[in-house]
Design an enzyme around this catalytic site. Sequence first.
Site, PDB file in Angstrom:
ATOM      1  N   GLN A 113     -49.850 -23.633  64.008  1.00 26.54           N
ATOM      2  CA  GLN A 113     -48.501 -23.973  64.466  1.00 26.54           C
ATOM      3  C   GLN A 113     -47.877 -22.898  65.352  1.00 26.54           C
ATOM      4  O   GLN A 113     -46.950 -23.185  66.106  1.00 26.54           O
ATOM      5  CB  GLN A 113     -47.603 -24.248  63.254  1.00 26.54           C
ATOM      6  N   HIS A 134     -54.463 -24.186  55.753  1.00 22.46           N
ATOM      7  CA  HIS A 134     -53.171 -24.809  56.030  1.00 22.46           C
ATOM      8  C   HIS A 134     -53.411 -25.907  57.082  1.00 22.46           C
ATOM      9  O   HIS A 134     -53.168 -25.714  58.268  1.00 22.46           O
ATOM     10  CB  HIS A 134     -52.152 -23.781  56.520  1.00 22.46           C
ATOM     11  N   ASN A 178     -52.805 -25.458  51.227  1.00 24.24           N
ATOM     12  CA  ASN A 178     -51.412 -25.805  51.457  1.00 24.24           C
ATOM     13  C   ASN A 178     -51.237 -27.314  51.316  1.00 24.24           C
ATOM     14  O   ASN A 178     -51.886 -28.085  52.027  1.00 24.24           O
ATOM     15  CB  ASN A 178     -50.991 -25.394  52.871  1.00 24.24           C
ATOM     16  N   GLU A 179     -50.421 -27.717  50.383  1.00 19.83           N
ATOM     17  CA  GLU A 179     -49.999 -29.108  50.231  1.00 19.83           C
ATOM     18  C   GLU A 179     -51.129 -30.131  50.258  1.00 19.83           C
ATOM     19  O   GLU A 179     -51.240 -30.935  51.199  1.00 19.83           O
ATOM     20  CB  GLU A 179     -49.010 -29.478  51.336  1.00 19.83           C
TER      21      GLU A 179
HETATM   22  C1  BGC Z   1     -46.036 -27.881  56.037  1.00 25.84           C
HETATM   23  C2  BGC Z   1     -45.689 -27.171  57.301  1.00 25.84           C
HETATM   24  C3  BGC Z   1     -44.678 -28.002  58.078  1.00 25.84           C
HETATM   25  C4  BGC Z   1     -43.437 -28.103  57.235  1.00 25.84           C
HETATM   26  C5  BGC Z   1     -42.258 -28.795  57.889  1.00 25.84           C
HETATM   27  C6  BGC Z   1     -44.867 -28.503  55.335  1.00 25.84           C
HETATM   28  O1  BGC Z   1     -45.236 -29.738  54.867  1.00 25.84           O
HETATM   29  O2  BGC Z   1     -46.734 -27.019  55.180  1.00 25.84           O
HETATM   30  O3  BGC Z   1     -46.854 -26.917  58.025  1.00 25.84           O
HETATM   31  O4  BGC Z   1     -44.412 -27.486  59.334  1.00 25.84           O
HETATM   32  O5  BGC Z   1     -43.743 -28.806  56.074  1.00 25.84           O
HETATM   33  O6  BGC Z   1     -42.423 -30.146  58.034  1.00 25.84           O
END
Ligand code: BGC
Length: 467
Positions: free
Chosen positions: A58, A159, A203-204
Amino acid sequence: MFDIVAGVLILTGLALVATVWRLHRLYPEVRWDWSRIDLSELSFPDGFLWGAATAAHQVEGGNTNNNWSRWELSTDESGKPRIHNGQRSGSACEHYTRYPKDIERLRDELGLGSYRFSLEWSRIEPEEGHFDLDAIQHYGDVIDELIASGVTPMVTLHHFTHPLWFEDKGSFEKEENLDYFVRFSERMFSEYGDRVKLWCTHNEPGPFATMGWGMGVFPPGVRSPKRLGLVLTNLMRSHCRVYAAIKAMPGGDKAQVGLVKNIFQFDPWRRWNPTHWALTRSLEETYNSSILRLFRGEPFTIRVPGLMNVREDIPGAELDFIGLNYYSHLLLSPLMPTSPPFKVLARPGDVVTDFPYCSYPEGFYRALMSVGELDKPIYVTENGIPDARDDRRAEFIQKYMYAMSRAISDGCDVRGYYYWSLLDNFEWAEGYDMRFGLFAVDFETQKRTLRDGAKAYVDIVRGHRNG
Ligand code: BGC
């Protein structure tokens, strides 16, 4: 006869009304009366880490060898670009080369003591089995720069991006591919484990799997509940394997290894409507409860009738901390669209962000209390607002900080907080239109400007740096 039928009908009707009333009353969609709240009543423990977060793809710029770089060049079945307005990550914030100044800003202008960032696997292992020493050196330099600046690094291993060769093998859809990610993670720990103590594996997992294999708006663009279930299960296996691998390495016992869990609560739009409830429950089950239950020692289970039926014993479900990413909740009704553009459902007085969701600080409190049930330290690994006009950011920060402080007073072991994001950046399928940065970035000139709204964060950090 008529009397009996009428009696049964009346009783059934009453039972239905009673059930609906109970659902309505029991539903924990917390709302606070903000007019009675003093937002300056904040307290944080000693040693609390105040930080900001980014992710490699990003912000770095110049990433051309991962699942996203290919996705950004592709179009959907109707020929439409995958990214909003056909944008591409391109040079992003040029953070790959500009990181020393960005770290200086984080420390001096924001007064922060920690930085969460991710390692770009596709730079480090551009081809299968070939590790690029310059890229390894680069992240080592970032870590050294942070430490020399008195900033604690928190590293994320995955990520959302991975090398193309890994994507082409089927990435996390295939259990046998986890070996590659474990090997990469071990190598990273052997390179940086002496200096980095806070590690996030994935991540998520929920959003990554759902957007990629459920809604098809992230690579690989699949829409299949069955494959989504498979990916989620493998991500959980992956976390567990990486956790065990790091712990078995020299210095692993001193590392804190966690999983970053996003909580986006699902709440029924109409609490008296059982169909809204049913939808809410199945999404809560898929995205939130299933993952949290795994770390309470239960099998990984997702049951969504007719769509997903997962039940797997995943050994070694451990973590040293839980990373919480919290943005908001979603009010749901079965009539909502299941693919973009989404329309936001809001309660009276709700502040809508630039994404189709509202600001909901009470939900942050709820999320902290629910991950708190794992009895593990919590780091808020992401929290922030997309607000291009910068007219909602300050209030967002003040209210979310209040909610966090209240959760801490109510017993949550929160050890740190990372604002998302340090800089405006490439917001995945939304491209560059969503502005999350504490610093606004002019993508033509790469100039960074501290946003007025961000000063609310700076003030709170300044006032509470030592707890
Ligand atoms: C993610 C980020 C994303 C942020 C804002 C999260 O779900 O980890 O990469 O930019 O939310 O939407």
